[in-house]
Design a protein around this motif. Structure first.
Motif, PDB file in Angstrom:
ATOM      1  N   GLN A 199       7.681  34.718  17.812  1.00  0.00           N
ATOM      2  CA  GLN A 199       6.592  33.790  18.111  1.00  0.00           C
ATOM      3  C   GLN A 199       5.259  34.521  17.938  1.00  0.00           C
ATOM      4  N   GLN A 201       2.256  32.863  17.271  1.00  0.00           N
ATOM      5  CA  GLN A 201       1.111  32.064  17.695  1.00  0.00           C
ATOM      6  C   GLN A 201       0.702  32.449  19.108  1.00  0.00           C
ATOM      7  N   SER A 213      -7.938  30.779  20.737  1.00  0.00           N
ATOM      8  CA  SER A 213      -6.826  31.227  19.911  1.00  0.00           C
ATOM      9  C   SER A 213      -7.242  32.456  19.128  1.00  0.00           C
TER      10      SER A 213
END
Length: 323
Positions: A199, A201, A213
């Motif tokens: 993962q 992200q 982000s």
């Protein structure tokens, strides 16, 4: 260079009292000295130093291993006092001259640290916080999440890469959060085997109208040593983060925090205080002085005159009842 560091260089700046609970807290001399101990003397001495000086453990086991592996011997060419470099104030050695951008470049002397941005977004949240992260071992951010969850009733969802879950669980104490784990895309073969990605992200979604982000992980080393960049977003882009988190939540697996072995917190000893001496009110003082109430006070020995007055008073009351 962070704004808090720039301000410290100003001779007229008054350093306001701050601590780890505040989002603008950045530098800790205790942590710097502990890190010096780790690099110079090893993990065992580091743990002794942290315990002896009552420093909150700020490095996860994974970070301790990574830091020990990355230690290099530094040599300064032509500098006779290279051994004392670690004791010097950092601007003397770490500042670089700006490149000559002769056709123009905007002037910028400071920036807000990424961790400060993250922590301010958390403490200002009012509805919900949704986090997708590879590693989460930063105690300051974790305490911020606990505060908004317990004190302000903000819903907190955390989704971690599967490999990062054990490191997160070691950091956890009692918490009322929703924690899940997720992996990358799975590839299945005809022979009933599979491989899975990771993962990658990383984002935090707050109140349905803000998101941050980027490459930043919620760890101490990411805050102090790694180079990272984040993007703070709002507006229509929030629909994409909303949908993305919900889709990932469906594919994720729950992490049961109730199975963690938790140490019971010691109960603080009660602080004994001397009870204040209460002065008698005017009514009580009057009763103590009046012979009628003199026998009420155990420390008072009535005189013959007072006793005679009391007997006379009793006889008068008896006559009134008789008539």
């Amino acid at each position: 260079m962070a704004l808090s560091q720039i301000m410290c260089l100003d001779d007229s700046y008054i350093n306001l009292c701050t601590n780890e609970s505040k989002p603008d807290f950045f530098y800790s001399e205790d942590q710097r000295l502990a890190l010096e101990t780790l690099i110079n003397d090893g993990q065992e001495r580091f743990e002794e130093y942290v315990k002896t000086n009552s420093i909150r453990p700020f490095l996860s086991e994974l970070e301790l291993v990574q830091l020990n592996r990355s230690v290099e011997l530094y040599t300064c060419n032509g500098d006779s006092d290279a051994a004392e470099l670690s004791l010097r104030y950092w601007p003397e050695r770490s500042d670089y001259s700006l490149p000559d951008l002769d056709i123009g470049w905007p002037t910028s002397t400071s920036r807000t640290h990424i961790k400060e941005i993250i922590r301010k977004m958390i403490v200002q949240a009012q509805k919900v916080i949704a986090i997708v992260m590879d590693l989460f071992t930063d105690l300051d951010i974790f305490k911020d999440l606990l505060d908004v969850s317990f004190k302000h009733k903000v819903a907190v969802y955390i989704m971690l890469e599967s490999a990062g879950v054990p490191h997160f669980l070691k950091m956890c104490e009692k918490a009322k959060l929703r924690v899940r784990s997720i992996r990358g895309i799975e590839f299945f073969t005809h022979t009933s085997k599979k491989v899975c990605g990771s993962q990658s992200q990383k984002f935090m979604f707050v109140d349905g109208d803000k998101a941050v982000s980027g490459s930043y992980s919620f760890t101490w080393t990411a805050s102090k040593l790694d180079r990272n960049i984040i993007t703070v977003l709002s507006g229509q882009a929030m629909d994409a983060f909303d949908k993305l988190f919900k889709d990932m939540y469906v594919m994720s697996n729950a992490v049961n925090l109730h199975k963690i072995n938790l140490d019971t917190e010691p109960k603080p000893e009660p602080a004994f205080q001397t009870a204040p001496v209460l002065l008698p009110s005017a009514t009580v003082a009057l009763k103590l002085i009046n012979p009628k109430y003199a026998l009420v006070c155990s420390n008072h020995t009535p005189s013959k005159k007072d006793t005679a007055k009391i007997e006379s008073f009793k006889q008068m009351k008896a006559c009134q009842r008789f008539h």
